[in-house]
Enzyme design. Structure first.
Site, PDB file in Angstrom:
ATOM      1  N   CYS A  99      12.675  34.329  48.599  1.00 42.62           N
ATOM      2  CA  CYS A  99      11.367  34.494  47.972  1.00 42.62           C
ATOM      3  C   CYS A  99      10.272  34.278  49.021  1.00 42.62           C
ATOM      4  O   CYS A  99      10.257  33.247  49.707  1.00 42.62           O
ATOM      5  CB  CYS A  99      11.210  33.497  46.830  1.00 42.62           C
ATOM      6  SG  CYS A  99       9.573  33.530  46.067  1.00 42.62           S
TER       7      CYS A  99
ATOM      8  N   CYS B 257       8.236  30.892  47.993  1.00 45.45           N
ATOM      9  CA  CYS B 257       8.775  29.526  47.979  1.00 45.45           C
ATOM     10  C   CYS B 257      10.096  29.372  48.722  1.00 45.45           C
ATOM     11  O   CYS B 257      10.657  28.280  48.758  1.00 45.45           O
ATOM     12  CB  CYS B 257       8.932  29.028  46.548  1.00 45.45           C
ATOM     13  SG  CYS B 257      10.236  29.886  45.609  1.00 45.45           S
TER      14      CYS B 257
ATOM     15  N   CYS C 166      12.492  35.442  41.252  1.00 43.69           N
ATOM     16  CA  CYS C 166      12.719  34.127  41.834  1.00 43.69           C
ATOM     17  C   CYS C 166      12.933  33.124  40.700  1.00 43.69           C
ATOM     18  O   CYS C 166      12.100  33.034  39.790  1.00 43.69           O
ATOM     19  CB  CYS C 166      11.533  33.703  42.688  1.00 43.69           C
ATOM     20  SG  CYS C 166      11.733  32.047  43.401  1.00 43.69           S
TER      21      CYS C 166
ATOM     22  N   CYS D 108       9.853  30.323  41.025  1.00 41.91           N
ATOM     23  CA  CYS D 108       8.412  30.575  40.876  1.00 41.91           C
ATOM     24  C   CYS D 108       8.220  31.906  40.153  1.00 41.91           C
ATOM     25  O   CYS D 108       9.170  32.466  39.602  1.00 41.91           O
ATOM     26  CB  CYS D 108       7.711  30.560  42.229  1.00 41.91           C
ATOM     27  SG  CYS D 108       8.074  31.975  43.303  1.00 41.91           S
TER      28      CYS D 108
ATOM     29  N   ASP E 253      21.407  49.351  71.136  1.00 39.95           N
ATOM     30  CA  ASP E 253      22.344  48.334  70.654  1.00 39.95           C
ATOM     31  C   ASP E 253      23.171  48.926  69.514  1.00 39.95           C
ATOM     32  O   ASP E 253      22.637  49.279  68.467  1.00 39.95           O
ATOM     33  CB  ASP E 253      21.555  47.120  70.170  1.00 39.95           C
ATOM     34  CG  ASP E 253      22.442  46.004  69.642  1.00 39.95           C
ATOM     35  OD1 ASP E 253      23.683  46.155  69.653  1.00 39.95           O
ATOM     36  OD2 ASP E 253      21.895  44.977  69.206  1.00 39.95           O
TER      37      ASP E 253
END
Length: 446
Positions: A207, A210, A229, A232, A357
């Site tokens: 999140c 939070c 979430c 929250c 890469d």
């Protein structure tokens, strides 16, 4: 128009004519020359166009193609960069190649733009709308982590705060930052809410408010879904447009429903339904009806390296671009729809345009192919040995893997393949090289 701009435009157009007439063409050189003569030429070229910028990690090319097909049902003057040349010089070349507008006319420019090029072109283009497809790990040697990519996208949007941002609402990162721009979101809404466990190594599932791990009521793939979430109030935003149903997913096409209207596109895979939804959302922004969009989608064709189908002496080839783990996994899911015996070709390059890469192939789920009806495996490219090793580790029979050194040897091996069906997975420069060889030897049309 200044004399300098006029000369730059003339030189660019003449170069385009010369390349088209005497060579196989060139999508960037005309723009490069024009920009050298007039660094501000893009400001002039774009001034009579309503510009839509399509950007993100995956899906830009098909979304652009579908949007253009749809808009052609209503608008006569549409400019795009169909070759996928999506950096500054290629965009200038696309404008140079457009037919002139009459006095008082305005055109629409639907432009696929590389995330890293946004900052170089946005001020000149002054877009009316941005469309954000997704953000996944891609070419980390060039871009870094996904938050770096997203910063490039939001920084560009902030340069034009009056422009609307249409974003994939199923991607948590697109809802993580406040923007002054007007915003719309699209996503998948065809499943009943249920709790879904996301793989713990999935990117961007913390999140942004939070730092708790996000939960999901539905999941399409990777980190895309109806997230929330548990700690929250952060959750998926309300959707302006949504996929309401999946009707049929085959190896060659997809049927589904958007906003209660049925659509079919001639490409397969869940990820391409996202591209169709993106195009639908953008076409709707420009005022098209669902019926007009459906008519446009019905005329869509497969685009460069995205499920292209062709034959090599009786062997049917399905060619797919792969460039990062999420896209690779979606293509592997698509290949697994093929229940007939087939040969698998994997071409891995690590040129700059591919990303130097290649460790990303180890995050791809090649293990999904363990029980597939594969009769033969061929590897090639600059990093063929790395690809061979990855497939061996995935559980494919190492005695059935053949490495070939170049495109001629690859084509000869395909001719001798025991399978009539061949799936080719290739990185960007590998597709460029292979297609050039196939065109030069009359296996594929320009």
């Amino acid at each position: 128009m200044s004399i300098r701009t006029s000369i730059a435009q003339s030189v660019g157009k003449f170069t385009k004519w010369g390349l088209t007439t005497f060579t196989n063409g060139g999508s960037s050189l005309p723009g490069k020359l024009a920009q050298t003569l007039d660094p501000n030429i893009l400001n002039h070229l774009a001034e009579n166009y309503d510009v839509a910028v399509i950007t993100g990690t995956n899906g830009k090319t098909l979304t652009t193609a579908l949007t253009v097909q749809a808009l052609a049902e209503k608008y006569p003057n549409i400019l795009t960069n169909p070759t996928g040349s999506n950096m500054q010089q290629g965009i200038i070349s696309a404008f140079l190649d457009a037919k002139p507008l009459k006095n008082g006319e305005r055109g629409i420019a639907i432009l696929e733009i590389d995330e890293g090029s946004l900052k170089h072109v946005v001020k000149a283009l002054q877009p009316k709308v941005f469309l954000h497809t997704n953000v996944f790990r891609d070419q980390m040697d060039r871009y870094g982590e996904i938050y770096t990519i997203y910063s490039l996208m939001t920084d560009a949007a902030k340069m034009v705060p009056q422009a609307t941002v249409i974003a994939n609402g199923d991607s948590p990162i697109f809802n993580s930052t406040s923007l002054e721009n007007p915003r719309e979101f699209y996503g998948f809404d065809y499943q009943e809410d249920h709790e879904v466990q996301v793989a713990p190594n999935t990117d961007a599932i913390l999140c942004p408010h939070c730092d708790h791990v996000l939960q999901y009521h539905s999941l399409s793939y990777a980190n895309l879904g109806k997230y929330y979430c548990p700690n929250c109030d952060f959750k998926r935003p309300a959707l302006t447009h949504s996929v309401n149903a999946l009707h049929e997913l085959t190896l060659k096409d997809s049927s589904f429903q958007i906003d209660g209207h049925d659509f079919t596109i001639p490409v397969a895979g869940l990820y391409n339904i996202y591209n169709a939804l993106s195009a639908y959302s953008l076409a709707s922004f420009f005022g098209l009806s669902p019926e007009q969009i459906k008519a446009g989608f019905s005329k869509a064709k497969r685009v460069f390296g995205r499920q292209e189908i062709f034959e090599i002496e009786g062997h049917q080839i399905l060619l797919n671009l792969v460039k990062n783990p999420v896209g690779l996994n979606q293509v592997l899911d698509l290949v697994n729809l093929d229940q007939n015996p087939y040969s698998l070709v994997a071409i891995l390059n690590n040129d700059y345009a591919d990303g130097t890469d290649v460790s990303w192939i180890w995050d791809g789920h090649f293990e999904k192919l363990q029980d597939a009806p594969i009769q033969e495996v061929i590897t090639s490219g600059m990093k063929a040995k790395e690809m061979t090793r990855r497939l061996e580790v995935a559980g494919l029979d190492k005695n059935g893997i053949q490495e070939v050194s170049d495109y001629q040897a690859l084509v000869e091996q395909i001719k001798q393949s025991p399978s009539k069906n061949v799936h080719i997975l290739a990185t960007y420069t590998a597709i460029l090289g292979l297609r050039k060889y196939l065109i030069d030897h009359h296996y594929l049309k320009q």
